[in-house]
Motif scaffolding. Structure first.
Motif, PDB file in Angstrom:
ATOM      1  N   VAL A 298       3.666   2.839   2.383  1.00  0.00           N
ATOM      2  CA  VAL A 298       3.269   2.545   3.634  1.00  0.00           C
ATOM      3  C   VAL A 298       3.404   1.679   4.404  1.00  0.00           C
ATOM      4  O   VAL A 298       3.821   1.177   5.234  1.00  0.00           O
ATOM      5  CB  VAL A 298       1.247   3.249   3.508  1.00  0.00           C
ATOM      6  CG1 VAL A 298       1.255   2.325   5.069  1.00  0.00           C
ATOM      7  CG2 VAL A 298       1.094   4.397   3.399  1.00  0.00           C
TER       8      VAL A 298
ATOM      9  N   TYR B 254      -4.866   6.801  -1.225  1.00  0.00           N
ATOM     10  CA  TYR B 254      -4.308   5.041  -1.198  1.00  0.00           C
ATOM     11  C   TYR B 254      -4.368   3.999  -2.368  1.00  0.00           C
ATOM     12  O   TYR B 254      -5.379   3.548  -2.864  1.00  0.00           O
ATOM     13  CB  TYR B 254      -4.589   4.134   0.266  1.00  0.00           C
ATOM     14  CG  TYR B 254      -4.635   5.199   1.843  1.00  0.00           C
ATOM     15  CD1 TYR B 254      -4.889   6.481   1.957  1.00  0.00           C
ATOM     16  CD2 TYR B 254      -2.874   4.562   2.074  1.00  0.00           C
ATOM     17  CE1 TYR B 254      -4.464   7.380   2.987  1.00  0.00           C
ATOM     18  CE2 TYR B 254      -3.408   5.282   3.636  1.00  0.00           C
ATOM     19  CZ  TYR B 254      -3.111   6.089   4.111  1.00  0.00           C
ATOM     20  OH  TYR B 254      -2.834   7.225   4.692  1.00  0.00           O
TER      21      TYR B 254
ATOM     22  N   ALA C 141      -4.777  10.966   2.342  1.00  0.00           N
ATOM     23  CA  ALA C 141      -4.031  10.691   1.268  1.00  0.00           C
ATOM     24  C   ALA C 141      -4.795   9.970   0.221  1.00  0.00           C
ATOM     25  O   ALA C 141      -6.491   9.587   0.736  1.00  0.00           O
ATOM     26  CB  ALA C 141      -3.024   9.986   1.812  1.00  0.00           C
TER      27      ALA C 141
ATOM     28  N   ARG D 138       4.187   9.868  -3.916  1.00  0.00           N
ATOM     29  CA  ARG D 138       3.980   8.671  -3.574  1.00  0.00           C
ATOM     30  C   ARG D 138       4.696   7.774  -2.902  1.00  0.00           C
ATOM     31  O   ARG D 138       5.699   7.774  -2.808  1.00  0.00           O
ATOM     32  CB  ARG D 138       3.187   7.718  -4.540  1.00  0.00           C
ATOM     33  CG  ARG D 138       2.308   6.604  -4.456  1.00  0.00           C
ATOM     34  CD  ARG D 138       2.121   5.912  -5.539  1.00  0.00           C
ATOM     35  NE  ARG D 138       0.805   7.148  -6.360  1.00  0.00           N
ATOM     36  CZ  ARG D 138      -0.086   6.346  -7.399  1.00  0.00           C
ATOM     37  NH1 ARG D 138       0.563   5.012  -7.953  1.00  0.00           N
ATOM     38  NH2 ARG D 138      -0.377   7.408  -8.059  1.00  0.00           N
TER      39      ARG D 138
ATOM     40  N   ASP E 145      -3.097  11.542   8.308  1.00  0.00           N
ATOM     41  CA  ASP E 145      -2.684  10.117   6.970  1.00  0.00           C
ATOM     42  C   ASP E 145      -3.882  10.585   5.694  1.00  0.00           C
ATOM     43  O   ASP E 145      -3.953  10.145   5.314  1.00  0.00           O
ATOM     44  CB  ASP E 145      -3.778   9.803   8.293  1.00  0.00           C
ATOM     45  CG  ASP E 145      -2.512   8.674   8.872  1.00  0.00           C
ATOM     46  OD1 ASP E 145      -3.776   8.274  10.100  1.00  0.00           O
ATOM     47  OD2 ASP E 145      -2.018   8.332   8.858  1.00  0.00           O
TER      48      ASP E 145
ATOM     49  N   TRP F  66       0.826  -0.904   0.123  1.00  0.00           N
ATOM     50  CA  TRP F  66      -0.057   0.075   0.033  1.00  0.00           C
ATOM     51  C   TRP F  66       0.812   1.118   0.403  1.00  0.00           C
ATOM     52  O   TRP F  66       2.104   1.450   0.662  1.00  0.00           O
ATOM     53  CB  TRP F  66      -0.799   0.050   1.373  1.00  0.00           C
ATOM     54  CG  TRP F  66      -1.995  -0.790   1.315  1.00  0.00           C
ATOM     55  CD1 TRP F  66      -1.546  -2.337   1.936  1.00  0.00           C
ATOM     56  CD2 TRP F  66      -3.244  -0.607   0.585  1.00  0.00           C
ATOM     57  NE1 TRP F  66      -2.880  -2.716   1.506  1.00  0.00           N
ATOM     58  CE2 TRP F  66      -3.289  -2.109   0.589  1.00  0.00           C
ATOM     59  CE3 TRP F  66      -3.886   0.416  -0.322  1.00  0.00           C
ATOM     60  CZ2 TRP F  66      -5.236  -2.181   0.377  1.00  0.00           C
ATOM     61  CZ3 TRP F  66      -5.593  -0.199  -0.262  1.00  0.00           C
ATOM     62  CH2 TRP F  66      -5.699  -1.273  -0.299  1.00  0.00           C
TER      63      TRP F  66
ATOM     64  N   GLN G 217       0.521   5.954  -0.145  1.00  0.00           N
ATOM     65  CA  GLN G 217      -0.136   7.040  -0.168  1.00  0.00           C
ATOM     66  C   GLN G 217       0.505   7.868  -0.743  1.00  0.00           C
ATOM     67  O   GLN G 217       1.626   8.352  -1.094  1.00  0.00           O
ATOM     68  CB  GLN G 217      -0.404   7.126   1.761  1.00  0.00           C
ATOM     69  CG  GLN G 217       0.802   7.813   1.552  1.00  0.00           C
ATOM     70  CD  GLN G 217       0.499   7.660   3.797  1.00  0.00           C
ATOM     71  OE1 GLN G 217       1.326   8.472   4.114  1.00  0.00           O
ATOM     72  NE2 GLN G 217      -0.205   7.773   4.137  1.00  0.00           N
TER      73      GLN G 217
END
Length: 121
Positions: A48, A94, A92, A45, A90, A36, A38
């Protein structure tokens, strides 16, 4: 055509939780390392979390350690991201990413279209 489709994003208050899912199709899911990423507005980018093809190894960005958990169900061709204690930073889009465990092409792997997560009161 390989498909990765994310779901589960949305608006959540600080301190809340979300569970993202990424459904994969048209490739041998169990041969792929899943991640993953974000991407916040105006930023690059960023990675995560990553889970190995077998699911027995996971790694996390320092910013999410202890709050996010990546997991996978190879029988369902799905990877998850459990997000707890969410903070505004957090917020964003994803993205789900797949990369072959032995580096087979395509070199850049496969990407989903992304799902928006917004943490705000």
């Amino acid at each position: 055509q390989v498909q990765l489709v994310e779901s589960g994003g949305g608006l959540v208050q600080p301190g809340g939780s979300l569970r993202l899912s990424c459904a994969a199709s048209r490739f041998t899911f169990g041969n792929y390392v899943m991640s993953w990423y974000q991407q916040a507005p105006g930023k690059e980018r960023e990675l995560v979390a990553t889970i190995s093809a077998s699911g027995d190894t996971t790694t996390y960005a320092d910013s999410v350690k202890g709050r996010f958990t990546i997991s996978r169900d190879n029988a369902k061709n799905t990877v998850y991201l459990e997000m707890n204690s969410l903070i505004p930073q957090d917020t964003a889009v994803y993205y789900c990413h797949a990369r072959h465990r032995f580096g087979l092409p395509p070199r850049d792997g496969y990407w989903g279209p992304g799902t928006q997560v917004t943490v705000s009161s």
